[in-house]
Design a protein around this motif. Sequence first.
Motif, PDB file in Angstrom:
ATOM      1  N   PRO A  42       0.843  -1.201   0.000  1.00 57.44           N
ATOM      2  CA  PRO A  42       0.000   0.000   0.000  1.00 57.44           C
ATOM      3  C   PRO A  42       0.878   1.249   0.000  1.00 57.44           C
ATOM      4  O   PRO A  42       1.592   1.509   0.964  1.00 57.44           O
ATOM      5  CB  PRO A  42      -0.805  -0.129   1.295  1.00 57.44           C
ATOM      6  CG  PRO A  42       0.046  -0.979   2.186  1.00 57.44           C
ATOM      7  CD  PRO A  42       0.824  -1.886   1.282  1.00 57.44           C
ATOM      8  N   LEU A  43       0.846   2.001  -1.081  1.00 56.54           N
ATOM      9  CA  LEU A  43       1.727   3.164  -1.236  1.00 56.54           C
ATOM     10  C   LEU A  43       0.976   4.384  -1.734  1.00 56.54           C
ATOM     11  O   LEU A  43      -0.032   4.262  -2.434  1.00 56.54           O
ATOM     12  CB  LEU A  43       2.846   2.852  -2.240  1.00 56.54           C
ATOM     13  CG  LEU A  43       3.800   1.721  -1.910  1.00 56.54           C
ATOM     14  CD1 LEU A  43       4.687   1.417  -3.106  1.00 56.54           C
ATOM     15  CD2 LEU A  43       4.641   2.080  -0.691  1.00 56.54           C
ATOM     16  N   CYS A  44       1.501   5.543  -1.389  1.00 57.49           N
ATOM     17  CA  CYS A  44       1.014   6.798  -1.954  1.00 57.49           C
ATOM     18  C   CYS A  44       2.214   7.736  -2.099  1.00 57.49           C
ATOM     19  O   CYS A  44       3.232   7.567  -1.446  1.00 57.49           O
ATOM     20  CB  CYS A  44      -0.078   7.424  -1.097  1.00 57.49           C
ATOM     21  SG  CYS A  44       0.477   8.106   0.476  1.00 57.49           S
ATOM     22  N   SER A  45       2.071   8.718  -2.956  1.00 55.85           N
ATOM     23  CA  SER A  45       3.117   9.716  -3.168  1.00 55.85           C
ATOM     24  C   SER A  45       3.097  10.718  -2.014  1.00 55.85           C
ATOM     25  O   SER A  45       2.065  10.917  -1.364  1.00 55.85           O
ATOM     26  CB  SER A  45       2.861  10.429  -4.492  1.00 55.85           C
ATOM     27  OG  SER A  45       3.756  11.494  -4.647  1.00 55.85           O
ATOM     28  N   ASN A  69       8.816   9.264  -2.198  1.00 58.83           N
ATOM     29  CA  ASN A  69       9.225  10.549  -2.764  1.00 58.83           C
ATOM     30  C   ASN A  69       9.164  10.490  -4.291  1.00 58.83           C
ATOM     31  O   ASN A  69       8.678   9.507  -4.857  1.00 58.83           O
ATOM     32  CB  ASN A  69      10.619  10.949  -2.253  1.00 58.83           C
ATOM     33  CG  ASN A  69      11.712   9.980  -2.663  1.00 58.83           C
ATOM     34  OD1 ASN A  69      11.541   9.159  -3.566  1.00 58.83           O
ATOM     35  ND2 ASN A  69      12.840  10.053  -1.984  1.00 58.83           N
ATOM     36  N   ASP A  70       9.681  11.526  -4.943  1.00 60.90           N
ATOM     37  CA  ASP A  70       9.623  11.581  -6.411  1.00 60.90           C
ATOM     38  C   ASP A  70      10.449  10.484  -7.079  1.00 60.90           C
ATOM     39  O   ASP A  70      10.214  10.153  -8.233  1.00 60.90           O
ATOM     40  CB  ASP A  70      10.090  12.951  -6.915  1.00 60.90           C
ATOM     41  CG  ASP A  70       9.102  14.053  -6.563  1.00 60.90           C
ATOM     42  OD1 ASP A  70       7.896  13.744  -6.448  1.00 60.90           O
ATOM     43  OD2 ASP A  70       9.531  15.209  -6.402  1.00 60.90           O
ATOM     44  N   GLN A  72      10.477   7.427  -6.033  1.00 57.71           N
ATOM     45  CA  GLN A  72       9.773   6.205  -5.621  1.00 57.71           C
ATOM     46  C   GLN A  72      10.408   5.528  -4.405  1.00 57.71           C
ATOM     47  O   GLN A  72      10.128   4.366  -4.120  1.00 57.71           O
ATOM     48  CB  GLN A  72       9.653   5.200  -6.779  1.00 57.71           C
ATOM     49  CG  GLN A  72       8.979   5.762  -8.010  1.00 57.71           C
ATOM     50  CD  GLN A  72       7.605   6.353  -7.706  1.00 57.71           C
ATOM     51  OE1 GLN A  72       6.786   5.710  -7.079  1.00 57.71           O
ATOM     52  NE2 GLN A  72       7.367   7.580  -8.127  1.00 57.71           N
ATOM     53  N   GLN A  73      11.271   6.226  -3.675  1.00 55.74           N
ATOM     54  CA  GLN A  73      11.882   5.678  -2.467  1.00 55.74           C
ATOM     55  C   GLN A  73      10.925   5.846  -1.287  1.00 55.74           C
ATOM     56  O   GLN A  73      10.224   6.853  -1.186  1.00 55.74           O
ATOM     57  CB  GLN A  73      13.190   6.402  -2.155  1.00 55.74           C
ATOM     58  CG  GLN A  73      14.244   6.217  -3.196  1.00 55.74           C
ATOM     59  CD  GLN A  73      15.416   7.148  -2.983  1.00 55.74           C
ATOM     60  OE1 GLN A  73      15.240   8.334  -2.706  1.00 55.74           O
ATOM     61  NE2 GLN A  73      16.616   6.607  -3.114  1.00 55.74           N
ATOM     62  N   LEU A  74      10.931   4.877  -0.400  1.00 53.46           N
ATOM     63  CA  LEU A  74      10.076   4.923   0.783  1.00 53.46           C
ATOM     64  C   LEU A  74      10.661   5.932   1.769  1.00 53.46           C
ATOM     65  O   LEU A  74      11.817   5.820   2.177  1.00 53.46           O
ATOM     66  CB  LEU A  74      10.017   3.529   1.405  1.00 53.46           C
ATOM     67  CG  LEU A  74       8.911   3.267   2.386  1.00 53.46           C
ATOM     68  CD1 LEU A  74       7.539   3.463   1.749  1.00 53.46           C
ATOM     69  CD2 LEU A  74       9.022   1.858   2.928  1.00 53.46           C
ATOM     70  N   VAL A  75       9.872   6.936   2.139  1.00 55.05           N
ATOM     71  CA  VAL A  75      10.357   7.982   3.035  1.00 55.05           C
ATOM     72  C   VAL A  75       9.559   8.092   4.328  1.00 55.05           C
ATOM     73  O   VAL A  75       9.956   8.801   5.242  1.00 55.05           O
ATOM     74  CB  VAL A  75      10.392   9.357   2.332  1.00 55.05           C
ATOM     75  CG1 VAL A  75      11.420   9.357   1.212  1.00 55.05           C
ATOM     76  CG2 VAL A  75       9.023   9.754   1.805  1.00 55.05           C
ATOM     77  N   GLY A  76       8.416   7.403   4.390  1.00 54.98           N
ATOM     78  CA  GLY A  76       7.610   7.497   5.595  1.00 54.98           C
ATOM     79  C   GLY A  76       6.441   6.544   5.578  1.00 54.98           C
ATOM     80  O   GLY A  76       6.253   5.780   4.628  1.00 54.98           O
ATOM     81  N   ILE A  77       5.668   6.615   6.642  1.00 57.94           N
ATOM     82  CA  ILE A  77       4.502   5.746   6.797  1.00 57.94           C
ATOM     83  C   ILE A  77       3.387   6.540   7.458  1.00 57.94           C
ATOM     84  O   ILE A  77       3.642   7.401   8.306  1.00 57.94           O
ATOM     85  CB  ILE A  77       4.869   4.499   7.637  1.00 57.94           C
ATOM     86  CG1 ILE A  77       3.729   3.492   7.649  1.00 57.94           C
ATOM     87  CG2 ILE A  77       5.284   4.878   9.035  1.00 57.94           C
ATOM     88  CD1 ILE A  77       4.113   2.156   8.279  1.00 57.94           C
ATOM     89  N   ILE A  78       2.174   6.270   7.032  1.00 58.09           N
ATOM     90  CA  ILE A  78       0.994   6.849   7.670  1.00 58.09           C
ATOM     91  C   ILE A  78       0.182   5.682   8.217  1.00 58.09           C
ATOM     92  O   ILE A  78      -0.156   4.759   7.486  1.00 58.09           O
ATOM     93  CB  ILE A  78       0.146   7.658   6.675  1.00 58.09           C
ATOM     94  CG1 ILE A  78       0.945   8.834   6.138  1.00 58.09           C
ATOM     95  CG2 ILE A  78      -1.145   8.143   7.340  1.00 58.09           C
ATOM     96  CD1 ILE A  78       0.271   9.553   4.984  1.00 58.09           C
ATOM     97  N   THR A  79      -0.097   5.734   9.502  1.00 60.43           N
ATOM     98  CA  THR A  79      -0.879   4.684  10.151  1.00 60.43           C
ATOM     99  C   THR A  79      -2.250   5.219  10.526  1.00 60.43           C
ATOM    100  O   THR A  79      -2.495   6.435  10.461  1.00 60.43           O
ATOM    101  CB  THR A  79      -0.173   4.185  11.430  1.00 60.43           C
ATOM    102  OG1 THR A  79      -0.130   5.263  12.370  1.00 60.43           O
ATOM    103  CG2 THR A  79       1.242   3.688  11.135  1.00 60.43           C
ATOM    104  N   ASN A  80      -3.118   4.319  10.945  1.00 54.20           N
ATOM    105  CA  ASN A  80      -4.436   4.741  11.435  1.00 54.20           C
ATOM    106  C   ASN A  80      -4.294   5.765  12.550  1.00 54.20           C
ATOM    107  O   ASN A  80      -5.042   6.736  12.619  1.00 54.20           O
ATOM    108  CB  ASN A  80      -5.222   3.536  11.956  1.00 54.20           C
ATOM    109  CG  ASN A  80      -5.795   2.691  10.857  1.00 54.20           C
ATOM    110  OD1 ASN A  80      -5.950   3.142   9.724  1.00 54.20           O
ATOM    111  ND2 ASN A  80      -6.110   1.454  11.181  1.00 54.20           N
TER     112      ASN A  80
END
Length: 147
Positions: A42-45, A69-70, A72-80
């Motif tokens: 599960p990814l988003c920009s 990021n631009d 396509q590297q993973l830079v963070g996470i958003i949780t519930n």
Amino acid sequence: ALAVALSRARGFSLKEFRVFHPGGNLGLLTKRVDSIMAKSPPLCSHDTTMAQALITMTMKRQCCVGVTNDMQQLVGIITNKDIQMAGCSSMDRPAHSIMSPLLVTLDPRESGHDALQCMVGHNIFEIFVVHPTSRVPVGFLTREDLL
């Protein structure tokens, strides 16, 4: 104790265990992460709105979404929890404004056992699998996948 002594005496390695006992939890934990993980994480920009990130989480049926990021590297996470803390008024804000910097990831070559130890040690239930040099996400793993 006798089984352990015999396996050591005969040189029974993790590789042989994987071949002769492929099923069950023990067999699963000997497999590499890249053979267990979901290949579509599960990814988003980073500039995606919170509303769209929440839709992605819902569609993927996960409790988090990775932020890229631009490059396509993973830079963070958003949780519930991040979404709850941000509140409903933040649905138009970009994902990077409420994400947590991602600190814990897995290498696809690690074992299921190492993955489970990592998740338990960091008290997390989901983890992203990233390419070891590019940091591009290649998969996603949950504790449920390993138990």
